[in-house]
Scaffold this motif. Structure first.
Motif, mmCIF file in Angstrom:
data_model
loop_
_atom_site.group_PDB
_atom_site.id
_atom_site.type_symbol
_atom_site.label_atom_id
_atom_site.label_comp_id
_atom_site.label_asym_id
_atom_site.label_seq_id
_atom_site.Cartn_x
_atom_site.Cartn_y
_atom_site.Cartn_z
ATOM 1 N N HIS A 51 0.723 -1.385 -0.051
ATOM 2 C CA HIS A 51 0.033 0.106 -0.023
ATOM 3 C C HIS A 51 0.897 1.160 -0.049
ATOM 4 O O HIS A 51 1.524 1.450 0.954
ATOM 5 N N THR A 53 1.359 4.707 1.252
ATOM 6 C CA THR A 53 0.477 5.471 1.983
ATOM 7 C C THR A 53 1.869 6.087 2.692
ATOM 8 O O THR A 53 2.948 6.055 2.364
ATOM 9 N N GLU A 55 2.943 6.091 5.568
ATOM 10 C CA GLU A 55 4.079 5.280 6.205
ATOM 11 C C GLU A 55 4.993 4.364 5.347
ATOM 12 O O GLU A 55 5.835 4.537 5.708
ATOM 13 N N THR A 56 4.357 3.933 4.053
ATOM 14 C CA THR A 56 5.046 3.505 3.215
ATOM 15 C C THR A 56 6.193 4.246 2.703
ATOM 16 O O THR A 56 7.304 3.758 2.535
ATOM 17 N N HIS A 363 -3.579 2.036 8.724
ATOM 18 C CA HIS A 363 -3.189 2.113 10.160
ATOM 19 C C HIS A 363 -2.402 3.228 10.592
ATOM 20 O O HIS A 363 -1.595 3.865 9.658
ATOM 21 N N MET A 368 2.602 1.146 12.300
ATOM 22 C CA MET A 368 3.264 0.801 11.135
ATOM 23 C C MET A 368 4.603 0.859 11.557
ATOM 24 O O MET A 368 5.503 0.342 10.830
HETATM 25 N N1 ADE Z 1 -1.598 -1.494 5.801
HETATM 26 C C1 ADE Z 1 -2.375 -0.968 6.970
HETATM 27 N N2 ADE Z 1 -2.282 0.200 7.069
HETATM 28 C C2 ADE Z 1 -1.247 0.512 6.265
HETATM 29 C C3 ADE Z 1 -0.415 1.835 6.300
HETATM 30 N N3 ADE Z 1 -0.786 2.840 6.912
HETATM 31 N N4 ADE Z 1 0.427 1.650 5.358
HETATM 32 C C4 ADE Z 1 0.999 0.594 4.464
HETATM 33 N N5 ADE Z 1 0.094 -0.396 4.795
HETATM 34 C C5 ADE Z 1 -0.909 -0.637 5.770
#
Ligand code: ADE
Ligand code: NAD
Length: 434
Positions: A51, A53, A55-56, A363, A368
């Motif tokens: 994903h 995002t 956080e990624t 999340h 994360m």
């Molecule tokens: N899977 C669930 N939440 C996520 C996030 N914030 N970033 C990446 N993968 C996820």
């Protein structure tokens, strides 16, 4: 770097959101600081399918800081945050191929584009990239994927050190590949680390799935009958948060032990066909398919809300809803009304895809932090020892869990006791009894 994003002008917004996430991810930040000067991933090519995002974005920044060359794609057609994708292309110079709302064909084309890097290490969430790499390696079309092979690049097996897998469904798929003798390179099961599934799946999805439902509908949770299908890690997290907001939680299960846990945790447990008539909101969390059938839906109250938090969009009978609805009407960007009869309207969130990522931001960064510290340390392990591993699915070492948990509690200023030598001896011995 080549890239495909929706709108590169969103990069400023994406960068600010990644910075925000970074300021809430102390464990991953500490790892970046530890390895940015020695660059242990120099010369290593990492392809990720996870994903996209904010956080990624902190994970990709950490991989790059440690010296890796990185390409990336989304692992779900509805989860990409387009501003983050733009920043990854512009600010991190990552080969990023992702946008929100892609068709199945575009989704696989993005996976194939990220494969062109010729990875040494793969990072996956749901195993679509790993399966596509296997399809490329085996050049046989027998594997069951809905991808078109026309854009799939060829991959050199000798380049591959290993891969990681982020989620329960992906680990199940990869263990099935191992069992059938089809797995061609080693996989570290990041999901199975305690500091991943006991926190991300439970607290992360527990909060973010309800966040998705609330953002999409703004309905009051208190007083509603919320049916949670599956009482595993994700299900128990959602059930607890829903109960905390005042819902009456009903759980459905297929496993007697999990059903018993739900019952003793205070929930009403029954089978789906019974729950169907009782629920106001339904959330599937099983990783299984056909959990809510059209027949179940036909028994639901007028106005019932349906959402899925499991990895794939196979838990709710979306195709049957599409086929059998008298009328379909979008209520907003995330909610579709389906009218099956005059008194049987249901509201589906996010097309039955992961509700926390389709209708919210996934999340929280704090959770994360641990999942992605596990990803980063697993990539480091593969870079050094991957070539010595057999093509199997491996559990994460307990020492990695301990390292991450210790760093996390320190960042939260949580102090714990230390065993005295006498206590250690007592716990390891057998001579002291009554
Ligand atoms: N899977 C669930 N939440 C996520 C996030 N914030 N970033 C990446 N993968 C996820
Ligand atoms: P788990 O194995 O801990 O729990 C799944 C539970 O569902 C088990 O108790 C099982 O008995 C039950 N179950 C299976 N089939 C069922 C059926 N037909 N009806 C009722 N119950 C059934 O798995 P988990 O870690 O909770 O993950 C569940 C799903 O959520 C997986 O697809 C996983 O990949 C996904 N996941 C999503 C997110 C997210 O961000 N949305 C995060 C983590 C995991």
């Amino acid at each position: 770097m080549e890239y495909r994003v929706k709108d590169i002008t969103l990069a400023d917004i994406g960068k600010k959101r990644i910075d925000w996430a970074e300021s809430h991810m102390p464990v991953l930040n500490a790892l970046r600081k530890k390895f940015e000067s020695t660059k242990p991933l120099q010369g290593i090519k990492v392809a990720g399918c996870l994903h996209v995002t904010k956080e990624t974005g902190v994970l990709t920044k950490t991989l790059k800081a440690a010296g890796a060359e990185v390409s990336w794609c989304g692992c779900n057609p509805l989860s990409t945050q387009d501003d983050v994708a733009a920043s990854l292309a512009r600010d991190q110079e990552i080969g990023i191929f992702a946008s929100r709302g892609v068709s199945t064909e575009e989704y696989y084309s993005d996976i194939h584009s990220s494969m062109k890097l010729g990875p040494n290490i793969t990072i996956d969430d749901g195993a679509d990239l790993t399966v596509e790499i296997h399809n490329s390696l085996s050049s046989s079309s027998s594997s069951s994927s809905s991808s078109s092979s026309s854009s799939r690049p060829s991959i050199t097996k000798d380049d591959l050190y290993g891969g990681t897998e982020e989620t329960t469904t992906g680990v199940i798929r990869l263990r099935a590949m191992e069992k059938s003798g089809k797995l061609m390179y080693p996989i570290l099961a990041v999901n199975d680390a305690e500091t991943k599934h006991d926190f991300d799946n439970v607290y992360g999805t527990g909060q973010s799935a309800l966040d998705g439902i609330i953002r999409a509908t703004n309905v009051l949770i208190a007083g509603k009958n919320i049916v949670v299908a599956g009482y595993g890690h994700v299900g128990k997290g959602i059930a607890k948060r829903a109960a905390g907001l005042g819902a009456n939680v009903i759980v459905t299960e297929i496993d007697p032990i999990s059903a018993l846990k739900a019952k003793l945790d205070g929930y009403f447990v029954t089978y789906m066909d019974d729950a169907a008539a009782k629920g106001d909101i339904f959330i599937t969390t099983t990783g299984c398919k056909d959990v809510i059938s059209l027949n179940n839906i036909s028994k639901m109250k007028n106005g019932a809300i349906l959402a899925n938090a499991g990895h794939f969009n196979v838990e709710i009978a979306v195709a049957e809803l599409d086929k059998n609805a008298l009328k379909k009407d979008p209520i907003n960007d995330h909610v579709m009304m389906y009218e099956l009869s005059q008194n049987n309207k249901v509201y589906l969130i996010g097309e039955g895809r992961l509700v926390n990522l389709a209708a919210a931001e996934g999340h929280p960064s704090e959770v994360m932090d641990m999942s992605f510290a596990n990803q980063f340390l697993s990539v480091l392990r593969l870079a050094t020892t991957g070539k010595d591993l057999k093509p199997m699915v491996y559990n994460i070492d307990k020492s990695q869990d301990q390292e991450i948990a210790l760093a996390k509690i320190e960042s939260m200023n949580v102090k714990i006791d230390v065993l005295s030598p006498q206590q250690k001896e007592y716990l390891e011995g057998f001579s002291e009894g009554t």
